[in-house]
Write an enzyme that holds these catalytic residues in place. Structure first.
Site, PDB file in Angstrom:
ATOM      1  N   LYS A  13       0.925  -1.139   0.053  1.00 60.61           N
ATOM      2  CA  LYS A  13      -0.125  -0.084  -0.064  1.00 60.61           C
ATOM      3  C   LYS A  13       0.871   1.313  -0.062  1.00 60.61           C
ATOM      4  O   LYS A  13       0.680   2.214  -0.836  1.00 60.61           O
ATOM      5  CB  LYS A  13      -0.972  -0.096   1.077  1.00 60.61           C
ATOM      6  CG  LYS A  13      -1.963  -1.016   1.244  1.00 60.61           C
ATOM      7  CD  LYS A  13      -3.098  -1.129   2.489  1.00 60.61           C
ATOM      8  CE  LYS A  13      -2.322  -1.142   3.624  1.00 60.61           C
ATOM      9  NZ  LYS A  13      -1.717  -2.447   4.287  1.00 60.61           N
ATOM     10  N   ARG A  88      -9.610   0.537   8.737  1.00 56.55           N
ATOM     11  CA  ARG A  88      -9.340  -0.814   8.962  1.00 56.55           C
ATOM     12  C   ARG A  88     -10.084  -1.722   9.620  1.00 56.55           C
ATOM     13  O   ARG A  88     -10.125  -2.724   9.913  1.00 56.55           O
ATOM     14  CB  ARG A  88      -8.059  -1.056   9.898  1.00 56.55           C
ATOM     15  CG  ARG A  88      -6.735  -1.057   9.163  1.00 56.55           C
ATOM     16  CD  ARG A  88      -5.655  -1.132  10.330  1.00 56.55           C
ATOM     17  NE  ARG A  88      -4.431  -1.707   9.991  1.00 56.55           N
ATOM     18  CZ  ARG A  88      -3.509  -1.204   9.510  1.00 56.55           C
ATOM     19  NH1 ARG A  88      -3.486   0.020   8.735  1.00 56.55           N
ATOM     20  NH2 ARG A  88      -2.161  -2.096   9.247  1.00 56.55           N
ATOM     21  N   ARG A 122      11.636  -5.717   4.667  1.00 58.14           N
ATOM     22  CA  ARG A 122      11.041  -4.652   4.676  1.00 58.14           C
ATOM     23  C   ARG A 122      12.119  -3.691   5.546  1.00 58.14           C
ATOM     24  O   ARG A 122      12.536  -4.008   6.643  1.00 58.14           O
ATOM     25  CB  ARG A 122       9.613  -4.577   5.172  1.00 58.14           C
ATOM     26  CG  ARG A 122       9.131  -3.143   5.134  1.00 58.14           C
ATOM     27  CD  ARG A 122       7.862  -3.260   4.904  1.00 58.14           C
ATOM     28  NE  ARG A 122       7.049  -3.216   5.888  1.00 58.14           N
ATOM     29  CZ  ARG A 122       5.833  -2.977   6.266  1.00 58.14           C
ATOM     30  NH1 ARG A 122       5.213  -2.384   5.094  1.00 58.14           N
ATOM     31  NH2 ARG A 122       5.173  -3.178   7.374  1.00 58.14           N
ATOM     32  N   ARG A 155      11.121  -2.441  11.331  1.00 61.09           N
ATOM     33  CA  ARG A 155      10.146  -2.181  12.223  1.00 61.09           C
ATOM     34  C   ARG A 155       9.815  -3.409  13.345  1.00 61.09           C
ATOM     35  O   ARG A 155      10.103  -4.533  13.105  1.00 61.09           O
ATOM     36  CB  ARG A 155       8.749  -1.891  11.602  1.00 61.09           C
ATOM     37  CG  ARG A 155       8.504  -0.346  11.590  1.00 61.09           C
ATOM     38  CD  ARG A 155       7.470  -0.103  10.492  1.00 61.09           C
ATOM     39  NE  ARG A 155       6.370  -1.099  10.662  1.00 61.09           N
ATOM     40  CZ  ARG A 155       5.097  -0.895   9.881  1.00 61.09           C
ATOM     41  NH1 ARG A 155       5.043  -0.113   8.843  1.00 61.09           N
ATOM     42  NH2 ARG A 155       4.057  -1.626  10.085  1.00 61.09           N
ATOM     43  N   ARG A 166      -0.720  -9.609  12.791  1.00 64.46           N
ATOM     44  CA  ARG A 166      -1.203  -8.837  11.943  1.00 64.46           C
ATOM     45  C   ARG A 166      -2.069  -9.154  10.648  1.00 64.46           C
ATOM     46  O   ARG A 166      -3.040  -8.756  10.328  1.00 64.46           O
ATOM     47  CB  ARG A 166      -0.097  -7.854  11.224  1.00 64.46           C
ATOM     48  CG  ARG A 166       0.530  -6.767  12.525  1.00 64.46           C
ATOM     49  CD  ARG A 166       2.118  -6.488  12.208  1.00 64.46           C
ATOM     50  NE  ARG A 166       2.069  -5.309  11.000  1.00 64.46           N
ATOM     51  CZ  ARG A 166       3.128  -5.166  10.312  1.00 64.46           C
ATOM     52  NH1 ARG A 166       4.302  -5.772  10.295  1.00 64.46           N
ATOM     53  NH2 ARG A 166       2.983  -4.483   9.312  1.00 64.46           N
TER      54      ARG A 166
HETATM   55  P1  ADP Z   1       0.879  -2.281   7.869  1.00 63.00           P
HETATM   56  O1  ADP Z   1       2.108  -2.514   7.280  1.00 63.00           O
HETATM   57  O2  ADP Z   1       0.497  -3.589   8.691  1.00 63.00           O
HETATM   58  O3  ADP Z   1      -0.196  -1.829   6.917  1.00 63.00           O
HETATM   59  P2  ADP Z   1       0.640   0.244   9.087  1.00 63.00           P
HETATM   60  O4  ADP Z   1       2.087   1.246   9.079  1.00 63.00           O
HETATM   61  O5  ADP Z   1      -0.263   0.560   8.336  1.00 63.00           O
HETATM   62  O6  ADP Z   1       0.975  -1.189   8.864  1.00 63.00           O
HETATM   63  O7  ADP Z   1       0.245   0.051  10.720  1.00 63.00           O
HETATM   64  C1  ADP Z   1       1.031  -0.181  11.852  1.00 63.00           C
HETATM   65  C2  ADP Z   1       0.200  -0.427  13.097  1.00 63.00           C
HETATM   66  O8  ADP Z   1      -0.558   0.773  13.279  1.00 63.00           O
HETATM   67  C3  ADP Z   1      -1.079  -1.384  12.992  1.00 63.00           C
HETATM   68  O9  ADP Z   1      -0.797  -2.772  13.164  1.00 63.00           O
HETATM   69  C4  ADP Z   1      -2.011  -0.962  14.077  1.00 63.00           C
HETATM   70  O10 ADP Z   1      -1.551  -1.459  15.334  1.00 63.00           O
HETATM   71  C5  ADP Z   1      -1.949   0.412  13.768  1.00 63.00           C
HETATM   72  N1  ADP Z   1      -3.030   1.195  12.987  1.00 63.00           N
HETATM   73  C6  ADP Z   1      -2.351   1.683  11.735  1.00 63.00           C
HETATM   74  N2  ADP Z   1      -3.552   2.097  11.239  1.00 63.00           N
HETATM   75  C7  ADP Z   1      -4.568   1.713  11.980  1.00 63.00           C
HETATM   76  C8  ADP Z   1      -6.148   1.964  11.742  1.00 63.00           C
HETATM   77  N3  ADP Z   1      -6.696   2.524  10.729  1.00 63.00           N
HETATM   78  N4  ADP Z   1      -6.810   1.321  12.969  1.00 63.00           N
HETATM   79  C9  ADP Z   1      -6.241   0.851  13.935  1.00 63.00           C
HETATM   80  N5  ADP Z   1      -4.976   0.617  14.299  1.00 63.00           N
HETATM   81  C10 ADP Z   1      -4.030   0.979  13.184  1.00 63.00           C
END
Ligand code: ADP
Ligand code: ZN
Length: 210
Positions: A13, A88, A122, A155, A166
């Site tokens: 994404k 989400r 990553r 990360r 996740r």
């Molecule tokens: P990913 O690589 O999993 O898409 P993100 O960087 O989007 O990771 O998100 C990392 C973490 O931040 C998620 O695992 C969650 O804990 C939190 N997070 C991010 N966006 C949201 C959201 N829209 N609602 C709830 N938690 C979120």
């Protein structure tokens, strides 16, 4: 134009969002990056979010939605934006529908096995949030951000156990959003297993900007 990018963690994404951002000149809003920034700055919100993020669980809808509302008020969002990692949950999607009009939702489809393999490679810039992959999208200099020159890191939530958690969270809470947007006639699905260039072509096609 307001776009949502759906897809499992590691589906690409962020990479696609960067491409669309340049192609359409609209900003990308990554709730993951906003949350990581809050954690880094040790804000009240960041302190509450950190443990959930490290465990691969979702932060509360209330926190994320209010963060997005604030971000949308900034002037660069006047002509729309790309949401990366938001909404989400169904509740977040319903809240978003109350504050803005979503034009299109692109779901990037990648099987879990491929995701698990991708995550280990990553690397993320700790300053600007740009993402790289050691084999498929390496930086010009190892472990250094092309964009800002700061150090790249792994990360904490990219460890294999957390990645599996996740993915579980994604299937359980976020994947149902596809049905939600399909019912609104806004869902487009694209294959996310190809190269970065192939991914860009598919995105350009659904956006009609070939
Ligand atoms: P990913 O690589 O999993 O898409 P993100 O960087 O989007 O990771 O998100 C990392 C973490 O931040 C998620 O695992 C969650 O804990 C939190 N997070 C991010 N966006 C949201 C959201 N829209 N609602 C709830 N938690 C979120
Ligand atoms: Zn950087």
């Amino acid at each position: 134009m307001t776009l949502i990018l759906l897809g499992a963690p590691g589906a690409g994404k962020g990479t696609r969002a960067e491409y669309i951002m340049e192609a359409l000149s609209i900003p990308s809003i990554s709730t993951g990056n906003l949350l990581r920034e809050a954690v880094k700055n040790q804000t009240f919100l960041g302190l509450r979010a950190k443990d959930l993020m490290d465990a691969g669980k979702l932060v509360s809808d209330e926190v994320v939605v209010s963060m997005v509302k604030d971000r949308l008020m900034e002037p660069d969002c006047a002509n729309g934006c790309i949401f990366d990692g938001f909404p989400r949950t169904l509740h977040q999607a319903e809240e978003l529908d109350k504050i803005t009009n979503v034009d299109m939702v692109i779901s990037i489809e990648v099987p879990d096995e491929v995701i698990e393999e991708r995550m280990t490679g990553r690397r993320v810039c700790q300053s600007c949030g740009a993402t790289y992959h050691i084999s498929s999208a390496p930086p010009k200099i190892a472990d250094v951000c092309d964009k800002c020159g700061d150090a790249l890191i792994v990360r904490e939530d990219d460890s294999p156990e957390v990645v599996r958690q996740r993915l579980h969270t994604y299937h359980e809470q976020s994947e149902p959003l596809k049905g939600y947007y399909e019912a609104q006639g806004k869902l487009r699905m694209i294959v996310g297993t190809g190269t970065v260039e192939e991914g860009q072509k598919l995105i350009a096609k659904v956006l009609g900007i070939e």
